[in-house]
Design a protein around this motif. Structure first.
Motif, PDB file in Angstrom:
ATOM      1  N   ASP A   8       0.829  -1.206   0.000  1.00 56.27           N
ATOM      2  CA  ASP A   8       0.000   0.000   0.000  1.00 56.27           C
ATOM      3  C   ASP A   8       0.864   1.258   0.000  1.00 56.27           C
ATOM      4  O   ASP A   8       0.568   2.235  -0.695  1.00 56.27           O
ATOM      5  CB  ASP A   8      -0.924   0.008   1.225  1.00 56.27           C
ATOM      6  CG  ASP A   8      -2.129  -0.901   1.069  1.00 56.27           C
ATOM      7  OD1 ASP A   8      -2.470  -1.248  -0.078  1.00 56.27           O
ATOM      8  OD2 ASP A   8      -2.738  -1.261   2.095  1.00 56.27           O
ATOM      9  N   SER A  11       2.363   1.844  -3.521  1.00 54.44           N
ATOM     10  CA  SER A  11       1.455   1.570  -4.642  1.00 54.44           C
ATOM     11  C   SER A  11       1.478   2.641  -5.720  1.00 54.44           C
ATOM     12  O   SER A  11       1.192   2.356  -6.893  1.00 54.44           O
ATOM     13  CB  SER A  11       0.023   1.387  -4.121  1.00 54.44           C
ATOM     14  OG  SER A  11      -0.434   2.567  -3.485  1.00 54.44           O
ATOM     15  N   GLU A  12       1.825   3.864  -5.367  1.00 54.61           N
ATOM     16  CA  GLU A  12       1.861   4.935  -6.369  1.00 54.61           C
ATOM     17  C   GLU A  12       3.236   5.103  -6.990  1.00 54.61           C
ATOM     18  O   GLU A  12       3.390   5.869  -7.950  1.00 54.61           O
ATOM     19  CB  GLU A  12       1.423   6.261  -5.732  1.00 54.61           C
ATOM     20  CG  GLU A  12      -0.040   6.308  -5.321  1.00 54.61           C
ATOM     21  CD  GLU A  12      -0.990   6.223  -6.516  1.00 54.61           C
ATOM     22  OE1 GLU A  12      -0.598   6.654  -7.613  1.00 54.61           O
ATOM     23  OE2 GLU A  12      -2.110   5.723  -6.349  1.00 54.61           O
ATOM     24  N   TYR A  42      -1.326  -3.034 -10.097  1.00 60.73           N
ATOM     25  CA  TYR A  42      -2.171  -1.947 -10.610  1.00 60.73           C
ATOM     26  C   TYR A  42      -2.759  -2.264 -11.983  1.00 60.73           C
ATOM     27  O   TYR A  42      -3.279  -1.380 -12.663  1.00 60.73           O
ATOM     28  CB  TYR A  42      -1.395  -0.623 -10.642  1.00 60.73           C
ATOM     29  CG  TYR A  42      -0.062  -0.673 -11.343  1.00 60.73           C
ATOM     30  CD1 TYR A  42       0.038  -0.503 -12.725  1.00 60.73           C
ATOM     31  CD2 TYR A  42       1.113  -0.850 -10.624  1.00 60.73           C
ATOM     32  CE1 TYR A  42       1.261  -0.538 -13.372  1.00 60.73           C
ATOM     33  CE2 TYR A  42       2.342  -0.879 -11.267  1.00 60.73           C
ATOM     34  CZ  TYR A  42       2.406  -0.715 -12.630  1.00 60.73           C
ATOM     35  OH  TYR A  42       3.630  -0.737 -13.278  1.00 60.73           O
ATOM     36  N   GLU A  64      -5.011  -2.488  -1.293  1.00 62.13           N
ATOM     37  CA  GLU A  64      -6.039  -1.522  -1.682  1.00 62.13           C
ATOM     38  C   GLU A  64      -5.430  -0.375  -2.474  1.00 62.13           C
ATOM     39  O   GLU A  64      -6.066   0.166  -3.394  1.00 62.13           O
ATOM     40  CB  GLU A  64      -6.746  -1.000  -0.432  1.00 62.13           C
ATOM     41  CG  GLU A  64      -7.532  -2.062   0.318  1.00 62.13           C
ATOM     42  CD  GLU A  64      -8.121  -1.538   1.611  1.00 62.13           C
ATOM     43  OE1 GLU A  64      -8.105  -0.307   1.819  1.00 62.13           O
ATOM     44  OE2 GLU A  64      -8.593  -2.359   2.434  1.00 62.13           O
ATOM     45  N   GLY A  65      -4.194  -0.005  -2.128  1.00 66.62           N
ATOM     46  CA  GLY A  65      -3.532   1.072  -2.848  1.00 66.62           C
ATOM     47  C   GLY A  65      -3.276   0.722  -4.302  1.00 66.62           C
ATOM     48  O   GLY A  65      -3.479   1.557  -5.203  1.00 66.62           O
ATOM     49  N   ALA A  68      -6.612   0.762  -6.149  1.00 70.04           N
ATOM     50  CA  ALA A  68      -7.062   2.143  -6.379  1.00 70.04           C
ATOM     51  C   ALA A  68      -6.282   2.774  -7.534  1.00 70.04           C
ATOM     52  O   ALA A  68      -6.870   3.469  -8.382  1.00 70.04           O
ATOM     53  CB  ALA A  68      -6.887   2.958  -5.099  1.00 70.04           C
ATOM     54  N   ARG A  69      -5.000   2.555  -7.582  1.00 67.88           N
ATOM     55  CA  ARG A  69      -4.190   3.075  -8.690  1.00 67.88           C
ATOM     56  C   ARG A  69      -4.658   2.480 -10.013  1.00 67.88           C
ATOM     57  O   ARG A  69      -4.801   3.193 -11.014  1.00 67.88           O
ATOM     58  CB  ARG A  69      -2.721   2.757  -8.453  1.00 67.88           C
ATOM     59  CG  ARG A  69      -1.790   3.200  -9.585  1.00 67.88           C
ATOM     60  CD  ARG A  69      -0.364   2.799  -9.273  1.00 67.88           C
ATOM     61  NE  ARG A  69       0.535   3.072 -10.383  1.00 67.88           N
ATOM     62  CZ  ARG A  69       1.825   2.729 -10.408  1.00 67.88           C
ATOM     63  NH1 ARG A  69       2.359   2.104  -9.361  1.00 67.88           N
ATOM     64  NH2 ARG A  69       2.573   3.001 -11.459  1.00 67.88           N
ATOM     65  N   ARG A  71      -7.588   1.212 -10.793  1.00 68.62           N
ATOM     66  CA  ARG A  71      -8.911   1.709 -11.181  1.00 68.62           C
ATOM     67  C   ARG A  71      -8.822   3.100 -11.790  1.00 68.62           C
ATOM     68  O   ARG A  71      -9.593   3.444 -12.695  1.00 68.62           O
ATOM     69  CB  ARG A  71      -9.840   1.706  -9.970  1.00 68.62           C
ATOM     70  CG  ARG A  71     -10.280   0.306  -9.535  1.00 68.62           C
ATOM     71  CD  ARG A  71     -11.017   0.339  -8.208  1.00 68.62           C
ATOM     72  NE  ARG A  71     -11.539  -0.988  -7.860  1.00 68.62           N
ATOM     73  CZ  ARG A  71     -12.023  -1.288  -6.662  1.00 68.62           C
ATOM     74  NH1 ARG A  71     -12.058  -0.365  -5.701  1.00 68.62           N
ATOM     75  NH2 ARG A  71     -12.469  -2.521  -6.421  1.00 68.62           N
ATOM     76  N   ALA A  72      -7.895   3.910 -11.284  1.00 75.35           N
ATOM     77  CA  ALA A  72      -7.715   5.251 -11.853  1.00 75.35           C
ATOM     78  C   ALA A  72      -7.076   5.190 -13.239  1.00 75.35           C
ATOM     79  O   ALA A  72      -7.456   5.941 -14.149  1.00 75.35           O
ATOM     80  CB  ALA A  72      -6.863   6.101 -10.910  1.00 75.35           C
ATOM     81  N   VAL A  81     -10.288  -5.858  -4.652  1.00 72.72           N
ATOM     82  CA  VAL A  81      -9.438  -6.091  -3.485  1.00 72.72           C
ATOM     83  C   VAL A  81      -9.703  -7.505  -2.981  1.00 72.72           C
ATOM     84  O   VAL A  81     -10.856  -7.898  -2.757  1.00 72.72           O
ATOM     85  CB  VAL A  81      -9.718  -5.072  -2.375  1.00 72.72           C
ATOM     86  CG1 VAL A  81      -8.876  -5.386  -1.134  1.00 72.72           C
ATOM     87  CG2 VAL A  81      -9.434  -3.650  -2.863  1.00 72.72           C
TER      88      VAL A  81
END
Length: 214
Positions: A8, A11-12, A42, A64-65, A68-69, A71-72, A81
């Motif tokens: 997490d 993740s970015e 991702y 989750e991170g 989320a990445r 999905r964006a 998840v």
């Protein structure tokens, strides 16, 4: 699940660079097939498949991170998840499962066996398993850390990264044993660039689940 906080937190930032052998995958899996990418990060592998015509795709990851990445980045993908060790899909519901640099995140033999057994449950008879992961290296940097952490983790090849992750490089004999219930369609050794920019020995594997029902 125990390394969720690490994944997490990065993740970015982390970019996964090891190549997916899409042309080989296409030889064995039709574009309409239900495909599960387990530990999808991702979603970059699923997006690659989507761009080449695959249309029935699910990605799962415990971070989750990462989801989320994904999905964006790829709002058209079905990314979920994964909250438990079991795979929340019915028996024999997938025609292919992708396991891309997931074993390296699981240090225990028993946990790896449990994962492969669970994949066998969700795969249809004759379904395809694609595995891409890391093998043991023989250079000083790697052998030093394998030896340093062997007593702590009980497996030669497990090591800690300075940023907090625990990873595993695999004995090839163990990979053959782990996947012995599948019929090997393709196995090839490769050299990968890791997420931290180092070279490592690795492999990709394509196997088929027996068509015989238990």
């Amino acid at each position: 699940m125990e390394q969720k906080d690490y994944w997490d937190s990065v993740s970015e930032q982390k970019e996964f660079t090891t190549p997916f052998q899409a042309a080989e995958f296409k030889k064995y899996v039709r574009e309409e097939a239900p495909v599960l990418d387990l530990g999808c990060g991702y979603g970059r592998t699923l997006d690659e498949l989507y761009q080449t015509g695959y249309c029935n795709l699910i990605g799962m990851d415990f971070s989750e991170g990462m989801i989320a990445r994904g999905r964006a980045l790829y709002p058209y993908l079905d990314l979920r998840v994964k909250e438990t060790d079991s795979i929340p899909l019915p028996d024999q519901s997938a025609e292919a499962v992708i396991l891309f640099a997931v074993l390296t995140c699981i240090r225990e033999n028993d946990k790896q066996r449990e994962l492969i057994a669970e994949i066998g449950r969700v795969l249809k008879p004759g379904g395809v398993l694609y595995v891409n992961d890391f093998l043991l290296n023989s250079d000083d940097r790697n052998t030093d850390r394998y030896q340093r952490f062997q007593n702590k983790y009980g497996v030669y090849g497990v090591f800690e990264l300075p940023e907090g992750a625990v990873c595993r490089h695999h004995d090839e004999a163990w990979i053959y044993q782990l996947l012995s219930d599948f019929f090997t369609l393709k196995y090839q050794r490769l050299i990968f660039t890791t997420m931290n920019g180092h070279e490592s020995k690795g492999f990709y594997y394509i196997g088929r689940k027996s068509c015989q029902r238990p």
